[in-house]
Design an enzyme around this catalytic site. Structure first.
Site, short mmCIF file in Angstrom:
data_model
loop_
_atom_site.label_atom_id
_atom_site.label_comp_id
_atom_site.label_asym_id
_atom_site.label_seq_id
_atom_site.Cartn_x
_atom_site.Cartn_y
_atom_site.Cartn_z
N HIS A 195 -43.69 65.93 -69.00
CA HIS A 195 -42.70 66.95 -68.48
C HIS A 195 -41.69 67.39 -69.56
CE1 HIS A 195 -43.43 65.64 -63.81
NE2 HIS A 195 -44.35 66.36 -64.60
N CYS A 255 -30.74 80.50 -80.48
CA CYS A 255 -31.75 80.23 -81.81
C CYS A 255 -31.05 80.68 -83.08
CB CYS A 255 -32.99 80.70 -81.29
SG CYS A 255 -34.34 80.62 -82.51
N GLY A 283 -42.88 52.85 -61.52
CA GLY A 283 -41.55 53.38 -61.35
C GLY A 283 -41.64 55.11 -60.89
N THR A 284 -43.20 55.62 -60.24
CA THR A 284 -42.94 56.82 -59.96
C THR A 284 -43.30 57.00 -58.67
OG1 THR A 284 -44.44 58.85 -60.32
CG2 THR A 284 -45.54 57.09 -60.49
N ALA A 317 -39.21 47.03 -62.32
CA ALA A 317 -40.00 47.16 -63.57
C ALA A 317 -39.50 46.13 -64.69
CB ALA A 317 -39.94 48.66 -64.17
P1 OAD Z 1 -38.69 59.79 -58.45
O1 OAD Z 1 -37.23 59.53 -58.35
O2 OAD Z 1 -39.39 60.72 -57.35
O3 OAD Z 1 -39.34 58.23 -57.97
C1 OAD Z 1 -38.77 57.27 -58.84
C2 OAD Z 1 -39.66 56.19 -58.42
O4 OAD Z 1 -39.20 54.97 -59.16
C3 OAD Z 1 -39.52 55.83 -56.91
O5 OAD Z 1 -40.83 55.38 -56.19
C4 OAD Z 1 -38.71 54.40 -56.80
O6 OAD Z 1 -39.14 53.78 -55.72
C5 OAD Z 1 -38.98 53.76 -57.94
N1 OAD Z 1 -38.06 53.07 -58.64
C6 OAD Z 1 -36.47 53.04 -58.59
N2 OAD Z 1 -36.06 52.00 -59.26
C7 OAD Z 1 -37.05 51.24 -59.84
C8 OAD Z 1 -37.09 50.13 -60.65
N3 OAD Z 1 -35.77 49.40 -61.04
N4 OAD Z 1 -38.27 49.49 -60.80
C9 OAD Z 1 -39.43 50.19 -60.41
N5 OAD Z 1 -39.39 51.22 -59.53
C10 OAD Z 1 -38.39 51.75 -59.33
O7 OAD Z 1 -39.11 60.09 -59.84
P2 OAD Z 1 -40.61 60.52 -60.43
O8 OAD Z 1 -41.86 59.76 -59.76
O9 OAD Z 1 -40.67 60.06 -62.05
O10 OAD Z 1 -40.39 66.43 -62.73
O11 OAD Z 1 -40.51 61.99 -60.13
C11 OAD Z 1 -41.52 62.73 -60.84
C12 OAD Z 1 -41.09 64.02 -61.07
O12 OAD Z 1 -40.27 64.60 -60.36
C13 OAD Z 1 -39.95 63.92 -62.20
O13 OAD Z 1 -40.61 64.05 -63.69
C14 OAD Z 1 -39.49 65.40 -62.31
C15 OAD Z 1 -39.44 65.54 -60.79
O14 OAD Z 1 -39.54 66.91 -60.34
C16 OAD Z 1 -40.01 67.43 -63.49
O15 OAD Z 1 -38.77 67.52 -63.74
C17 OAD Z 1 -40.99 68.55 -63.75
#
Ligand code: OAD
Length: 247
Positions: free
Chosen positions: A118, A147, A186-187, A230
């Site tokens: 991303h 720029c 953590g996604t 994590a």
């Molecule tokens: P999210 O904020 O959607 O999800 C974060 C995840 O991390 C959740 O499932 C939480 O339960 C988990 N979590 C939180 N704290 C944690 C910890 N200490 N240890 C383990 N897990 C933990 O974030 P992403 O899945 O990264 O894209 O979101 C995906 C994309 O959505 C991002 O990259 C962004 C957004 O749209 C763009 O900007 C293009």
């Protein structure tokens, strides 16, 4: 922390390991996640800000928002979860990292075999020439930054409604196809196409392990689900893995 022997046995040094991370890996460093309780989107309606339309309409506002996020991230440090993933790169001969995070913390922890799918919020891109540069200044002296050619610079990140970099995407699909061990950390696994990677890896026969503080849409399909932080689970898991290799 307890891990089953059968799970630890999957982490053989011969394995082709891919780690896939999301905002949860950086949460313990103090970077707000997107959809958690501290979600940037909730407080600042990021879904409206992170779009090409918002940038075209109000580049100053969008850059003020990025400048604020850069300010938060500049004060953070990689946490033990990042460090464990950096060490995995050292100990697994076949290792790759795909991250959805734009914060650059994996690089700071020492990972080099990394696809930032991303983008990276420390990089800028000229809207006219497409030239990519780096800028670590916090706060930025001029908002919106320009720029040398006089055109606007934008953050070199992927916004809603935009395609991912085709080369990064092709490389990621190849890694997912070729891996036989996938560690998903953590996604929330809701944003495509990355959300399909665990499903695809599993379909191709890989062993898929999830580390998350909560259950996610992929929890029911993975081979192993490790519930917790994590920053606590990954160092303990790596310790067990290395311990099993030396016995
Ligand atoms: P999210 O904020 O959607 O999800 C974060 C995840 O991390 C959740 O499932 C939480 O339960 C988990 N979590 C939180 N704290 C944690 C910890 N200490 N240890 C383990 N897990 C933990 O974030 P992403 O899945 O990264 O894209 O979101 C995906 C994309 O959505 C991002 O990259 C962004 C957004 O749209 C763009 O900007 C293009």
């Amino acid at each position: 922390m307890e891990f089953s022997d059968s799970l630890i046995e999957e982490f053989q040094p011969s394995k082709n390991l891919v780690v896939l991370t999301g905002a949860g890996i950086s949460a313990e460093s103090g970077v707000p996640t997107f959809r958690g309780e501290d979600g940037l989107w909730r407080k600042h309606r990021a879904e409206e800000l992170a779009t090409p339309y918002a940038f075209q309409t109000n580049p100053k506002l969008i850059w003020e928002w990025y400048d604020w996020r850069r300010g938060i991230i500049a004060k953070t440090e990689p946490n033990p979860g990042h460090t464990a993933i950096a060490e995995m790169e050292q100990v697994f001969p076949h290792f790759s990292l795909i991250t959805q995070n734009v914060d650059g913390l994996h690089r700071r922890a020492g990972n080099t075999k990394i696809i930032e799918i991303h983008g990276n919020l420390w990089q800028t891109r000229c809207v006219r020439e497409g030239k990519v540069g780096e800028d670590y200044r916090v706060p930025l002296p001029e908002i919106p930054p320009k720029c040398e050619c006089g055109a606007l610079l934008r953050p070199h990140v992927v916004w809603f409604g935009e395609s991912l970099d085709q080369e990064d995407l092709a490389r990621s699909y190849r890694l997912i196809e070729e891996c036989n061990l996938l560690l998903v950390v953590g996604t929330s696994a809701v944003v495509q196409p990355v959300a399909s990677f665990p499903v695809e890896a599993k379909r191709q026969g890989a062993f898929v392990v999830e580390v998350n503080i909560d259950s996610s849409p992929i929890s029911s399909l993975v081979n192993g689900s490790l519930l917790g932080k994590a920053g606590e689970i990954l160092p303990a898991l790596l310790g067990k893995i290395k311990g099993s290799w030396s016995t």
